[in-house]
Design a protein around this motif. Structure first.
Motif, short mmCIF file in Angstrom:
data_model
loop_
_atom_site.label_atom_id
_atom_site.label_comp_id
_atom_site.label_asym_id
_atom_site.label_seq_id
_atom_site.Cartn_x
_atom_site.Cartn_y
_atom_site.Cartn_z
N ILE A 129 0.84 -1.20 0.00
CA ILE A 129 0.00 0.00 0.00
C ILE A 129 0.87 1.25 0.00
O ILE A 129 0.65 2.18 -0.80
N ILE A 130 1.86 1.28 0.88
CA ILE A 130 2.74 2.45 0.95
C ILE A 130 3.50 2.65 -0.35
O ILE A 130 3.72 3.77 -0.82
N TYR A 131 3.92 1.54 -0.96
CA TYR A 131 4.61 1.63 -2.26
C TYR A 131 3.74 2.35 -3.28
O TYR A 131 4.21 3.26 -3.99
N PHE A 132 2.48 1.97 -3.37
CA PHE A 132 1.60 2.58 -4.37
C PHE A 132 1.18 4.00 -3.98
O PHE A 132 0.85 4.80 -4.86
N GLU A 133 1.21 4.32 -2.70
CA GLU A 133 0.86 5.67 -2.28
C GLU A 133 2.00 6.66 -2.51
O GLU A 133 1.75 7.83 -2.80
N TYR A 181 11.91 -4.47 -5.53
CA TYR A 181 11.31 -5.42 -6.47
C TYR A 181 10.74 -4.68 -7.67
O TYR A 181 10.45 -3.48 -7.62
N THR A 182 10.57 -5.41 -8.77
CA THR A 182 9.96 -4.80 -9.95
C THR A 182 8.47 -4.60 -9.70
O THR A 182 7.86 -5.19 -8.79
N HIS A 183 7.88 -3.76 -10.52
CA HIS A 183 6.45 -3.48 -10.41
C HIS A 183 5.65 -4.77 -10.51
O HIS A 183 4.73 -5.01 -9.72
N ALA A 184 6.00 -5.61 -11.47
CA ALA A 184 5.29 -6.88 -11.66
C ALA A 184 5.46 -7.81 -10.46
O ALA A 184 4.52 -8.51 -10.07
N GLU A 185 6.65 -7.82 -9.87
CA GLU A 185 6.89 -8.68 -8.70
C GLU A 185 6.06 -8.22 -7.50
O GLU A 185 5.55 -9.04 -6.73
N ILE A 186 5.92 -6.91 -7.34
CA ILE A 186 5.13 -6.38 -6.23
C ILE A 186 3.66 -6.74 -6.41
O ILE A 186 2.97 -7.14 -5.46
N ILE A 187 3.17 -6.63 -7.62
CA ILE A 187 1.78 -7.01 -7.90
C ILE A 187 1.57 -8.48 -7.59
O ILE A 187 0.56 -8.88 -7.00
N ASP A 188 2.54 -9.31 -7.97
CA ASP A 188 2.42 -10.74 -7.70
C ASP A 188 2.40 -11.03 -6.20
O ASP A 188 1.65 -11.90 -5.73
N GLU A 236 -3.91 -2.76 -11.53
CA GLU A 236 -3.67 -4.18 -11.80
C GLU A 236 -4.13 -5.05 -10.63
O GLU A 236 -4.72 -6.11 -10.81
N ILE A 237 -3.86 -4.58 -9.40
CA ILE A 237 -4.27 -5.35 -8.22
C ILE A 237 -5.78 -5.30 -8.06
O ILE A 237 -6.43 -6.30 -7.77
N THR A 238 -6.36 -4.12 -8.27
CA THR A 238 -7.81 -3.99 -8.15
C THR A 238 -8.53 -4.89 -9.15
O THR A 238 -9.50 -5.57 -8.80
N ASP A 239 -8.06 -4.90 -10.38
CA ASP A 239 -8.70 -5.76 -11.39
C ASP A 239 -8.61 -7.22 -10.98
O ASP A 239 -9.53 -8.01 -11.26
N PHE A 240 -7.53 -7.60 -10.31
CA PHE A 240 -7.38 -8.98 -9.86
C PHE A 240 -8.32 -9.29 -8.70
O PHE A 240 -9.05 -10.29 -8.72
N VAL A 241 -8.32 -8.46 -7.66
CA VAL A 241 -9.12 -8.78 -6.47
C VAL A 241 -10.61 -8.77 -6.78
O VAL A 241 -11.38 -9.51 -6.15
N ARG A 242 -11.01 -7.97 -7.75
CA ARG A 242 -12.44 -7.93 -8.09
C ARG A 242 -12.91 -9.21 -8.76
O ARG A 242 -14.11 -9.41 -8.93
N THR A 243 -11.98 -10.07 -9.14
CA THR A 243 -12.36 -11.36 -9.72
C THR A 243 -12.47 -12.46 -8.66
O THR A 243 -12.80 -13.59 -8.99
#
Length: 269
Positions: A129-133, A181-188, A236-243
């Motif tokens: 969360i802090i990373y994205f903020e 970490y890379t953006h993709a790694e953080i999302i994962d 990207e995370i929101t689209d995932f959790v909404r599924t």
């Protein structure tokens, strides 16, 4: 060696009566359009407000424009008169001891599971969360526009204060390790947290399978609501959790029951 100040909560100065009203201090969304969907982008403020709402703790919300203004240099905190108690979990633990304990129906195994989930949220997902903020540019632009508006019209000293605060949190993210970490790694990493919590939740209405919420539900809702409701910060995370059907229903259930003034920003899967 530099000495850092400590604040000891003055619990003994608080006398709680049946009509005591606590003031809950935290950062708010004010007149932002996002305020129609959630009350705060701070997960700890959202956690404590969720506890107050879930368990009908008499309170009123006090907006704090500067997050550093609390007794420990952070929000949330509560106050009664001149007495201030800091830290969301210490506040909850104190309320459980002095007002009522919503966790008395839990088994020791359920409390252990709840504790593990809380640690996942507060010690791992929190840094995402802090990373994205603060570290991610899109996320930072989103949070600034929804809390401060157009910063270009603010005085130069305020703009400088925003820059300094962002630099401070960017450094914290790198020192903690999440920004290495890379953006993709953080999302994962975030996806794996949500998948694990989804398995624990199962088809239950509340996290630990009881007919009534526990204090752990306040933490879960407070730390995950923004991922469902504030897509612009981490799409990207929101689209995932909404599924994830059961987590979507969980957010919908708590929000419609205890936050009737708020809108859902998604259609539960």
């Amino acid at each position: 060696m530099k000495q850092y100040p400590l604040y000891e909560n003055p619990y003994g100065n608080l006398q709680v009566e049946s009509d005591t009203e606590f003031e809950l201090h935290g950062v708010r969304l004010g007149g932002s359009e996002l305020a129609a969907y959630m009350t705060s982008l701070s997960p700890y403020v959202a956690k404590l407000e969720a506890y107050f709402r879930l368990f009908d703790v008499n309170h009123k919300v006090v907006a704090e424009p500067i997050p550093d203004g609390g007794p420990r240099g952070k929000v949330p905190y509560i106050s009664v008169g001149e007495t201030r108690i800091s830290d969301s979990q210490l506040i909850i633990d104190w309320l459980k001891r002095t007002v009522s304990d919503p966790d008395t129906h839990l088994t020791e195994e359920q409390k252990a599971i709840g504790h593990a989930v809380k640690r996942t949220l507060e010690d791992h997902l929190y840094w995402i969360i802090i990373y994205f903020e603060f570290f991610d540019q899109q996320g930072f632009d989103f949070i600034v526009s929804n809390t401060l508006g157009d910063t270009s019209v603010l005085p130069a000293e305020v703009q400088e204060a925003i820059r300094v605060r962002r630099d401070d949190f960017r450094k914290r993210c790198y020192d903690q390790g999440i920004a290495r970490y890379t953006h993709a790694e953080i999302i994962d990493k975030a996806k794996k947290d949500f998948e694990a919590i989804s398995v624990i939740l199962g088809e239950n209405r509340f996290l630990l399978g009881n007919d009534a919420p526990s204090s752990y539900d306040a933490t879960l809702f407070g730390f995950t609501q923004a991922f469902f409701q504030a897509r612009g910060m981490h799409p990207e995370i929101t689209d995932f959790v909404r599924t994830i059907p059961n987590l979507g229903r969980y957010i919908q259930n708590i929000q419609e029951t205890w936050y009737p003034e708020l809108k859902l920003a998604f259609d539960p899967a």
